[in-house]
Design a protein around this motif. Structure first.
Motif, PDB file in Angstrom:
ATOM      1  N   ARG A  22       3.071  -4.179   7.997  1.00 46.90           N
ATOM      2  CA  ARG A  22       2.125  -3.273   8.643  1.00 46.90           C
ATOM      3  C   ARG A  22       2.772  -2.644   9.872  1.00 46.90           C
ATOM      4  NH1 ARG A  22      -3.266  -4.285   6.847  1.00 46.90           N
ATOM      5  NH2 ARG A  22      -3.045  -5.318   4.819  1.00 46.90           N
ATOM      6  N   HIS A 303      -1.453 -14.191  -1.646  1.00 43.92           N
ATOM      7  CA  HIS A 303      -1.613 -14.793  -0.315  1.00 43.92           C
ATOM      8  C   HIS A 303      -2.351 -16.124  -0.371  1.00 43.92           C
ATOM      9  CE1 HIS A 303      -2.271 -15.165   3.984  1.00 43.92           C
ATOM     10  NE2 HIS A 303      -3.572 -15.285   3.762  1.00 43.92           N
ATOM     11  N   ASP A 319      -1.312  -9.168  -3.045  1.00 45.71           N
ATOM     12  CA  ASP A 319      -2.624  -9.561  -2.538  1.00 45.71           C
ATOM     13  C   ASP A 319      -2.488 -10.102  -1.125  1.00 45.71           C
ATOM     14  OD1 ASP A 319      -5.452 -10.323  -2.689  1.00 45.71           O
ATOM     15  OD2 ASP A 319      -4.678 -12.370  -2.717  1.00 45.71           O
ATOM     16  N   THR A 320      -3.186  -9.486  -0.177  1.00 40.16           N
ATOM     17  CA  THR A 320      -3.219  -9.954   1.207  1.00 40.16           C
ATOM     18  C   THR A 320      -4.680 -10.159   1.604  1.00 40.16           C
ATOM     19  OG1 THR A 320      -3.335  -7.738   2.194  1.00 40.16           O
ATOM     20  CG2 THR A 320      -1.130  -8.622   1.718  1.00 40.16           C
ATOM     21  N   PRO A 321      -4.962 -10.751   2.759  1.00 41.35           N
ATOM     22  CA  PRO A 321      -6.357 -11.025   3.120  1.00 41.35           C
ATOM     23  C   PRO A 321      -7.266  -9.796   3.143  1.00 41.35           C
ATOM     24  CG  PRO A 321      -4.907 -12.316   4.498  1.00 41.35           C
ATOM     25  CD  PRO A 321      -4.029 -11.400   3.704  1.00 41.35           C
ATOM     26  N   ASP A 322      -6.721  -8.624   3.457  1.00 41.83           N
ATOM     27  CA  ASP A 322      -7.604  -7.459   3.584  1.00 41.83           C
ATOM     28  C   ASP A 322      -7.251  -6.307   2.655  1.00 41.83           C
ATOM     29  OD1 ASP A 322      -5.258  -6.706   4.798  1.00 41.83           O
ATOM     30  OD2 ASP A 322      -6.222  -5.711   6.495  1.00 41.83           O
ATOM     31  N   ALA A 323      -6.326  -6.521   1.720  1.00 41.07           N
ATOM     32  CA  ALA A 323      -5.963  -5.430   0.815  1.00 41.07           C
ATOM     33  C   ALA A 323      -5.347  -5.987  -0.463  1.00 41.07           C
ATOM     34  CB  ALA A 323      -4.992  -4.467   1.493  1.00 41.07           C
ATOM     35  N   ASP A 349      -6.947   1.120  10.172  1.00 40.41           N
ATOM     36  CA  ASP A 349      -6.927  -0.322  10.429  1.00 40.41           C
ATOM     37  C   ASP A 349      -6.271  -1.096   9.293  1.00 40.41           C
ATOM     38  OD1 ASP A 349      -9.184   0.488   8.864  1.00 40.41           O
ATOM     39  OD2 ASP A 349      -9.987  -1.550   9.063  1.00 40.41           O
ATOM     40  N   LYS A 350      -6.042  -0.456   8.166  1.00 43.25           N
ATOM     41  CA  LYS A 350      -5.414  -1.124   7.032  1.00 43.25           C
ATOM     42  C   LYS A 350      -3.914  -0.846   6.962  1.00 43.25           C
ATOM     43  CE  LYS A 350      -9.134  -2.972   5.309  1.00 43.25           C
ATOM     44  NZ  LYS A 350     -10.041  -2.715   6.444  1.00 43.25           N
TER      45      LYS A 350
END
Length: 351
Positions: A22, A303, A319-323, A349-350
């Motif tokens: 990120r 994740h 796969d991540t916590p928010d996407a 924010d992503k």
């Protein structure tokens, strides 16, 4: 007697490995190969050539604490002024000039050799890397701007190329040309000719040689050097790479082969699949919990939950916590388009 310094460039904030990498946590701080981060592995490689007291990291101010923490964990007590902070992002050209100016102010000499290496690459064979650097250090002592060239294994269009010229018995070549990211046809010709290397972005020279070449290659940048004003006027310096500013125009450039080193710039999820991580019998790569049934040639990063593949081929799944990111193998470079879309549609924010 001159000294050798190892300088790690860690100013990037790329998102080519989104959604894992990120803008606020770029890939050099990720553990993607082995049990250490890319930044930590870069520093450990550098220790094979320079002592810790002669090592520095160039990074943006917002990365200072994370950089220091990760390297303290892997290297122990760090030298004073270990992190050279960039006031703002201006590319590798100004970043390198800033580091040179700072090191000269700290007691380095203009005939000392300085190695500049990216913090977010993988080099599996550290001995080949160290041996190539030792040759490059000798070339730097002879007044060359030296760079390491990776033996190309495919017609890659995402890398710059370096054309070799005259061979020196000490182990390096003159550089005839720098070529920026060719099309497929030219890239194939370069690989087949065996006269070209990939540009690994690792540079070795003395401040004296750098300034000599910079004076003619980019008088505007050289004016900051003359006034010792790189740091004090950093925000006013143009954004430019060291390649464009100096290397492509310099008269004395040496390229040192770094062949079969397992080098990768980790530029995409496909690179992780193809070049770095181990594949199973069906050419799948799994990071995290994954079950693969009748599936081939997939990359999975999980994740915190199991990913089940059933009768699918040629996918990238991250796969991540928010996407959750899913694309076809071979299309992972287009993640930049995804990031651009998120930025333009109110989802910063992503990123």
């Amino acid at each position: 007697m001159s000294k050798t310094y190892g300088m790690i460039l860690s100013g990037g904030s790329g998102t080519r490995l989104w959604p894992l990498s990120r803008e606020n946590f770029p890939k050099q701080f990720l553990t993607l190969y082995g049990d250490k981060t890319l930044l930590q592995n870069t520093a450990l490689r550098m220790l094979n050539v320079v002592p810790l007291e002669h090592m520095r990291v160039i990074a943006g101010g917002k990365w200072h604490d994370l950089t220091y923490s990760q390297l303290h964990d892997s290297l122990g007590e760090l030298p004073e002024h270990f992190v050279i902070e960039e006031p703002c992002a201006r590319g590798t050209g100004p970043a390198i000039l800033l580091a040179v100016e700072d090191m000269l102010s700290q007691g380095a000499n203009e005939d000392d050799v300085m190695i500049f290496a990216p913090s977010d690459h993988v080099i599996k064979d550290t001995k080949i890397f160290a041996d190539a650097l030792k040759v490059a250090i000798n070339a730097a002592h002879e007044g060359f701007l030296a760079t390491l060239g990776v033996g190309p294994t495919r017609p890659e269009t995402g890398f710059g190329y370096i054309k070799q010229g005259k061979f020196y018995s000490e182990g390096w070549y003159d550089t005839e040309d720098f070529v920026e990211k060719p099309d497929v046809k030219r890239a194939r010709e370069y690989v087949e000719s065996r006269l070209y290397f990939w540009n690994a972005g690792i540079f070795i020279f003395t401040p004296e040689s750098l300034y000599r070449e910079l004076k003619h290659a980019d008088p505007e940048l050289y004016s900051f050097v003359l006034r010792r004003a790189v740091r004090s006027e950093f925000a006013g310096i143009k954004n430019i790479s060291i390649d464009n500013a100096v290397m492509e125009k310099a008269e004395r450039v040496a390229v040192i082969p770094m062949v079969n080193s397992g080098w990768s710039d980790v530029g995409s999820w496909d690179a992780l699949h193809d070049e770095i991580l181990e594949q199973d019998d069906n050419q799948n790569v799994h990071v995290g919990e994954c079950v693969s049934l009748n599936s081939r040639n997939c990359f999975v990063y999980s994740h915190d939950k199991p990913v089940i593949l059933n009768s699918v081929n040629d996918l990238v799944i991250v796969d991540t916590p928010d996407a959750l990111f899913i694309t076809h193998r071979g299309e992972a470079q287009s993640v930049r388009d995804v990031v651009k879309y998120l930025r333009e549609h109110g989802m910063k924010d992503k990123i």
